[in-house]
Design an enzyme around this catalytic site. Structure first.
Site, mmCIF file in Angstrom:
data_model
loop_
_atom_site.group_PDB
_atom_site.id
_atom_site.type_symbol
_atom_site.label_atom_id
_atom_site.label_comp_id
_atom_site.label_asym_id
_atom_site.label_seq_id
_atom_site.Cartn_x
_atom_site.Cartn_y
_atom_site.Cartn_z
ATOM 1 C CG ASP A 44 -0.413 -0.065 2.513
ATOM 2 O OD1 ASP A 44 0.826 -0.183 2.617
ATOM 3 O OD2 ASP A 44 -1.165 0.017 3.505
ATOM 4 C CG ASP A 83 0.502 -4.053 2.071
ATOM 5 O OD1 ASP A 83 0.628 -4.936 2.956
ATOM 6 O OD2 ASP A 83 1.358 -3.161 1.878
ATOM 7 C CE LYS A 113 3.357 -6.005 3.727
ATOM 8 N NZ LYS A 113 2.899 -4.844 4.540
ATOM 9 C CD GLU A 182 7.933 -0.268 7.495
ATOM 10 O OE1 GLU A 182 6.992 -0.978 7.127
ATOM 11 O OE2 GLU A 182 8.141 0.886 7.049
HETATM 12 O O1 KIV Z 1 3.598 -1.094 1.633
HETATM 13 C C1 KIV Z 1 4.763 -1.500 1.608
HETATM 14 O O2 KIV Z 1 5.525 -1.261 0.659
HETATM 15 C C2 KIV Z 1 5.242 -2.269 2.753
HETATM 16 C C3 KIV Z 1 6.700 -2.498 2.855
HETATM 17 C C4 KIV Z 1 7.373 -1.255 3.247
HETATM 18 C C5 KIV Z 1 7.016 -3.623 3.758
HETATM 19 O O3 KIV Z 1 4.457 -2.655 3.568
#
Ligand code: KIV
Length: 284
Positions: A44, A83, A113, A182
Site C-alpha cells: 500500500d 497489502d 499482508k 519494519e
Molecule cells: O507497503 C509496503 O511497501 C510495505 C513495505 C514497506 C514492507 O508494507
C-alpha cells in the site's frame, strides 16, 4: 521455479535468505520476477510512491485490486503478496475475509499482508482458514502512523520489545506464513527471527532477518521525497530517467527526433496524387 508459501518455509528451514521488492505495475513486475526475486509485494506504499499521498491511509481496495491485477500478470515466478489497505480488515473478521478474498479472486494475489499483532489475530486465523496465506507486518506499521505520531523506530524500550515478541509469536500461532519487521532495532529483529519458525522479512531491521524487502523506487533511487536511513540505493535510475527526459525534450525541440528510421513509409505516388487533390488555399 515458482515461489510459494512452501518456498518461504523451506528457506527458513535451510537458512536461505529470501528477497522481496514492491511493484505496482506489469512491466516492473516482469523485470523483478525475471531477476529471481522470491516475492513481489504490491504494497500500500503505492499510496506514497504511485499516487502521491503523504501516507497510506487513503489507499482503497479498488486501488489494491487494480495494481495487483497488473503485477500478477507480470510476475512469472515470484510470489505476489498484496497489502490489505487501511480499514479493509480492522473493523471485523467478516470484512477481513471478504476483502482478502477479493484480493485473491479479482487481484489474483498469491497471499495477502496485513498490519498488526495480537489485535488482528482473529482476522489472520479466519483468512488462513478460508485458504488464503497471510503475511503479517509488525514494528512500524504505516497504517497506524496517526497513533505513532510519525514514522518512528519501534520496540526500543523493554516493554515495547516484549510486546513485539509476543505479537510475533501470536501472528505465527494464528497461522501467518511469514512476518515483516519494519524499523525495529537489529538485535531485537535477530531475537524474533531466532524465536520464530516462520521467516521474518526485514525492512530497517538489520541483517539477521530471514529475508529483506524494499520499495523498488527507493532502492532504484527514483523516489527522493523522503529516503529512510535503511534504504540502499542500488542504482540511480531517477537520474537516468531525468537525463533521458531532458534529451527527449531537446531532440524534439531541435528537430533531431524522430529520424527517418522511426517513421513509416507510403508510396510517393499516393502522396503526389493527394497533393494535387488538396491544397491549403482550397480549404480556406
Ligand atoms: O507497503 C509496503 O511497501 C510495505 C513495505 C514497506 C514492507 O508494507
Amino acid at each position: 521455479m515458482k515461489n510459494t508459501v512452501s518456498t518461504f518455509l523451506a528457506a527458513k528451514q535451510n537458512g536461505k535468505k529470501l528477497t522481496m521488492l514492491t511493484a505496482y505495475d506489469y512491466s516492473t513486475a516482469k523485470l523483478i520476477s525475471s531477476a529471481g526475486i522470491n516475492s513481489i509485494l504490491v504494497g500500500d506504499s503505492l499510496g506514497n510512491v504511485i499516487l502521491g499521498y503523504e501516507d497510506t491511509v487513503s489507499v482503497t481496495m479498488e486501488d489494491m485490486i487494480h495494481h495487483s491485477k497488473a503485477v500478477s500478470r507480470g510476475s512469472s515466478d515470484s510470489l505476489v503478496v498484496v497489502d490489505m489497505p487501511f480499514m479493509s480488515y480492522q473493523a471485523s473478521v467478516y470484512d477481513a475475509v471478504v476483502n482478502a478474498g477479493r484480493l485473491m479472486k479479482e487481484g489474483r494475489a498469491g497471499a495477502v499482508k496485513l498490519e498488526g499483532g495480537k489485535s488482528v489475530c482473529p482476522q489472520i486465523k479466519a483468512i488462513v482458514d478460508s485458504g488464503i496465506p497471510v503475511m503479517a507486518h509488525l514494528g512500524l506499521t504505516p497504517q497506524s502512523v496517526n497513533v505513532f505520531g510519525g514514522y518512528k523506530v519501534q520496540g526500543k524500550t523493554e516493554q515495547a520489545a516484549k510486546q513485539l515478541i509476543e505479537d510475533a509469536l501470536a501472528v505465527q500461532q494464528a497461522g501467518a506464513f511469514s512476518v515483516v519487521l519494519e524499523c525495529v532495532p537489529s538485535e531485537l529483529a535477530k531475537l524474533v527471527t531466532e524465536l520464530l519458525a516462520i521467516p521474518t522479512i526485514g525492512i530497517g531491521a538489520g541483517n539477521d532477518c530471514d529475508g529483506q524487502v524494499l520499495v523498488n523506487q527507493d532502492m532504484l533511487g527514483m523516489f527522493n521525497d523522503y529516503v529512510p536511513k535503511f534504504v540502499k540505493q542500488f542504482a540511480n535510475v531517477g537520474e537516468i530517467m531525468t537525463n533521458a527526459f531532458k534529451a527527449y525534450d531537446t531532440e524534439v525541440k531541435n528537430g533531431a527526433y524522430p529520424e527517418e528510421k522511426h517513421g513509416y513509409q507510403i508510396d510517393s505516388s499516393i502522396i503526389d496524387h493527394l497533393r494535387n487533390t488538396y491544397s491549403r488555399k482550397d480549404l480556406i
